[in-house]
Motif scaffolding. Structure first.
Motif, short mmCIF file in Angstrom:
data_model
loop_
_atom_site.label_atom_id
_atom_site.label_comp_id
_atom_site.label_asym_id
_atom_site.label_seq_id
_atom_site.Cartn_x
_atom_site.Cartn_y
_atom_site.Cartn_z
N GLY A 8 -0.24 -3.88 -0.62
CA GLY A 8 -1.58 -3.89 -0.03
C GLY A 8 -1.94 -2.58 0.67
O GLY A 8 -3.08 -2.10 0.58
N ALA A 9 -0.97 -1.98 1.36
CA ALA A 9 -1.27 -0.77 2.14
C ALA A 9 -1.71 0.37 1.22
O ALA A 9 -2.56 1.19 1.59
N SER A 10 -1.16 0.43 -0.01
CA SER A 10 -1.51 1.53 -0.92
C SER A 10 -2.86 1.30 -1.59
O SER A 10 -3.41 2.22 -2.19
N LEU A 11 -3.38 0.08 -1.49
CA LEU A 11 -4.63 -0.25 -2.20
C LEU A 11 -5.70 -0.72 -1.21
O LEU A 11 -6.51 -1.57 -1.54
N LYS A 12 -5.68 -0.16 0.00
CA LYS A 12 -6.55 -0.75 1.01
C LYS A 12 -8.02 -0.34 0.88
O LYS A 12 -8.89 -0.99 1.44
N ASP A 13 -8.28 0.72 0.13
CA ASP A 13 -9.67 1.15 -0.07
C ASP A 13 -9.77 1.96 -1.37
O ASP A 13 -8.76 2.12 -2.08
N ALA A 14 -10.98 2.48 -1.64
CA ALA A 14 -11.18 3.20 -2.91
C ALA A 14 -10.27 4.43 -2.98
O ALA A 14 -9.68 4.72 -4.04
N ALA A 15 -10.12 5.14 -1.86
CA ALA A 15 -9.25 6.32 -1.87
C ALA A 15 -7.81 5.93 -2.20
O ALA A 15 -7.10 6.68 -2.89
N GLY A 16 -7.39 4.77 -1.74
CA GLY A 16 -6.06 4.27 -2.05
C GLY A 16 -5.89 4.03 -3.54
O GLY A 16 -4.88 4.43 -4.13
N VAL A 17 -6.88 3.42 -4.16
CA VAL A 17 -6.81 3.15 -5.60
C VAL A 17 -6.76 4.48 -6.36
O VAL A 17 -5.97 4.65 -7.31
N GLN A 18 -7.57 5.45 -5.91
CA GLN A 18 -7.57 6.77 -6.58
C GLN A 18 -6.21 7.45 -6.43
O GLN A 18 -5.70 8.08 -7.36
N ASN A 19 -5.61 7.29 -5.24
CA ASN A 19 -4.29 7.89 -5.02
C ASN A 19 -3.23 7.25 -5.93
O ASN A 19 -2.40 7.95 -6.52
N VAL A 20 -3.30 5.94 -6.07
CA VAL A 20 -2.36 5.24 -6.96
C VAL A 20 -2.55 5.76 -8.40
O VAL A 20 -1.57 6.05 -9.10
N ALA A 21 -3.80 5.92 -8.81
CA ALA A 21 -4.05 6.43 -10.17
C ALA A 21 -3.47 7.83 -10.33
O ALA A 21 -2.89 8.16 -11.37
N SER A 22 -3.59 8.66 -9.28
CA SER A 22 -3.07 10.02 -9.43
C SER A 22 -1.54 10.02 -9.47
O SER A 22 -0.94 10.83 -10.18
N ILE A 74 -15.56 -1.57 -2.46
CA ILE A 74 -14.55 -0.70 -3.09
C ILE A 74 -14.97 -0.37 -4.53
O ILE A 74 -14.90 0.77 -4.98
N MET A 75 -15.48 -1.38 -5.23
CA MET A 75 -15.89 -1.16 -6.62
C MET A 75 -17.08 -0.19 -6.71
O MET A 75 -17.14 0.63 -7.62
N ARG A 76 -18.00 -0.30 -5.76
CA ARG A 76 -19.16 0.63 -5.79
C ARG A 76 -18.70 2.07 -5.63
O ARG A 76 -19.30 2.99 -6.17
N ASP A 77 -17.59 2.26 -4.87
CA ASP A 77 -17.06 3.62 -4.70
C ASP A 77 -16.32 4.12 -5.94
O ASP A 77 -16.16 5.32 -6.13
N LEU A 78 -15.85 3.19 -6.76
CA LEU A 78 -15.00 3.59 -7.89
C LEU A 78 -15.74 3.62 -9.23
O LEU A 78 -15.32 4.32 -10.16
#
Ligand code: ADP
Ligand code: ASP
Ligand code: MG
Length: 436
Positions: A8-22, A74-78
């Motif tokens: 959960g901590a790694s996916l807490k917001d849109a920036a987190g999802v982007q970081n996981v993708a990177s 979060i989806m609107r940001d992504l």
């Protein structure tokens, strides 16, 4: 094939999802099963929905709307407006809404699992859509088609043979569509296709189940810390990162409450000798911690604090000895009520156990054995475990605490402590009458 788990901590917001993708971009050439948890503190939020729904306070819908809105934000940001992910997620949300419109059944744990699983379902769908958007071909897998459990809701017991057969049949063909398969942590399914959960923080365990069943080359869990540290950094300063740990050491730490890894995670990996890497999603290049087959390492003192403990002092009503047949009854009851016994000690006429204090369960236990036993409880305690202890560490940890119970076995020390309350000046006149 490797297994990665993002909590959960790694996916807490849109920036987190982007970081996981990177992070995942670096592994685009490898076959990965990616296990994800609910985003941020979503599971806590869904627990509130369940409580409101069961009590019919009228707030369940509102709380559910807040859960939805958090994900839409979060989806609107992504994604661009009109992306098909909005329809996919909306359809998933509707399933939860249908449930909330019905009258609640009287099985709390069953209801809990049917609603709380929404967190992992939407999180994995959003991350899958985002990975595909950034050209990491990812197939979404419903973990409930693989992880088979009994019907112990909220703490499903994995049926290993069935789970392994499902995994080996379902997962390999998915890699024909791309290198990544994404699925949910924490959830499984009964033979009647009802959702179960595996216990709070259970996504690490899910990743381990997939690793075991698919004979993964390795498993990596991505956390907000540099690796496994010798103590919880929220409680202690100057913690040390452990570069390597044996399975045995990791099992001991997590069993006694080191919350960085779910306690059930290590055993399946150890059985198949699959290395576990604990890595930082904030610093993905750094080495992290490697947990693997037994190593002859010199460890620093490792400290684990488990809060919310209670001591139960048990004696027989007829003052007879607490003998084996008594213990078998006491432990049978504890097991039925899923009371977790962390330590025990018996003397001729009493038997003391240290247990994790889960609301209601101690009361139920006392009631269930009250025909034969008297139970005195002390609550609000901490269990401190020190592996590879030395006197200096023990002395430091005892400061400000009263030790109620202590035990040393080889290189492990356990103590049950309570905070010494600050001594208030007593306004009492020693001659007898109270001062003004
Ligand atoms: P996840 O995001 O996967 O759910 P958790 O929050 O459950 O991750 O676990 C990571 C947290 O565990 C860290 O932020 C840290 O506060 C805590 N923690 C407790 N004990 C330790 C330890 N010995 N080493 C590292 N982290 C620890
Ligand atoms: N989302 C679940 C929880 O918060 C499982 C997990 O994160 O490991 O307990
Ligand atoms: Mg967690």
């Amino acid at each position: 094939m490797k297994v990665f788990k993002f909590g959960g901590a790694s996916l807490k917001d849109a920036a987190g999802v982007q970081n996981v993708a990177s992070i995942l971009q670096q592994f685009s050439q490898e076959q990965l099963v990616i296990v994800v948890s609910a985003m941020g503190k979503t599971t806590n939020a869904l627990e509130e929905v369940v409580a409101a729904y069961v009590k019919q306070t009228g707030q369940a819908q509102e709380l559910y709307e807040a859960f939805k809105e958090k994900h839409y934000a979060i989806m609107r940001d992504l994604f661009e407006p009109g992306d098909e992910v909005f329809t996919v997620i909306n359809d998933t949300f509707v399933e939860g809404e249908w449930m909330l419109e019905e009258k609640p059944s009287d099985n709390y744990d069953y209801i809990y699992d049917q609603i709380v699983c929404m967190g992992e379902l939407v999180s994995s769908k959003i991350v899958a859509a985002y990975l595909n958007k950034v050209n990491l071909k990812t197939t979404w897998l419903d973990a409930r088609d693989v992880v088979a459990t009994d019907n112990t809701y909220r703490e499903g017991w994995v049926i290993w043979e069935k789970t392994q057969a499902n995994a080996q049949k379902i997962v390999p063909p998915l890699f024909e569509q791309g290198n990544f398969v994404i699925t949910q942590g924490f959830i499984g399914s009964t033979s009647e296709n009802f959702t179960t959960t595996l216990g709070r923080e259970g996504s690490d365990y899910s990743a381990s189940i997939f690793s075991f069943c698919l004979n993964a080359e390795s498993m990596s869990i991505w956390k907000d810390v540099a690796g496994v540290l010798n103590a919880d950094p929220r409680l202690f300063e100057n913690t040390i990162k452990l570069d390597r740990l044996s399975y045995r050491e990791a099992i001991e730490m997590t069993y006694y409450g080191a919350s960085v890894i779910h306690p059930k995670t290590i055993k399946p990996l150890q059985n198949k000798n699959i290395p576990l890497y604990v890595k930082s999603f904030l610093n993905p290049e750094a080495a992290g911690t490697e947990i693997s087959s037994d190593l002859e390492e010199a460890y620093p003192p490792i400290i684990v604090v488990e809060k919310n403990q209670a001591l139960l002092h048990i004696s027989t009503l007829d003052y007879s000895f607490v003998a084996e047949h008594h213990m078998s009854r006491l432990f049978g009851k504890a097991a039925d009520l899923r009371i977790f016994v962390n330590m025990m000690q018996n003397t001729a006429i009493s038997f003391t156990i240290c247990v994790t204090n889960v609301p209601d369960r101690i009361e139920k236990f006392i009631k269930a054995v009250s025909d034969e036993f008297k139970v005195k409880t002390e609550e609000g305690l901490e269990l401190i475990t020190i592996r590879h202890y030395n006197q200096e560490t023990i002395d430091n940890l005892k400061k400000g605490k009263m030790v109620l119970f202590e035990e040393r076995i080889r290189n492990t020390m356990h103590m049950v402590v309570k905070n010494i309350p600050p001594i208030e000046r007593r306004e009492v006149d020693l001659a007898g009458s109270k001062a003004s």
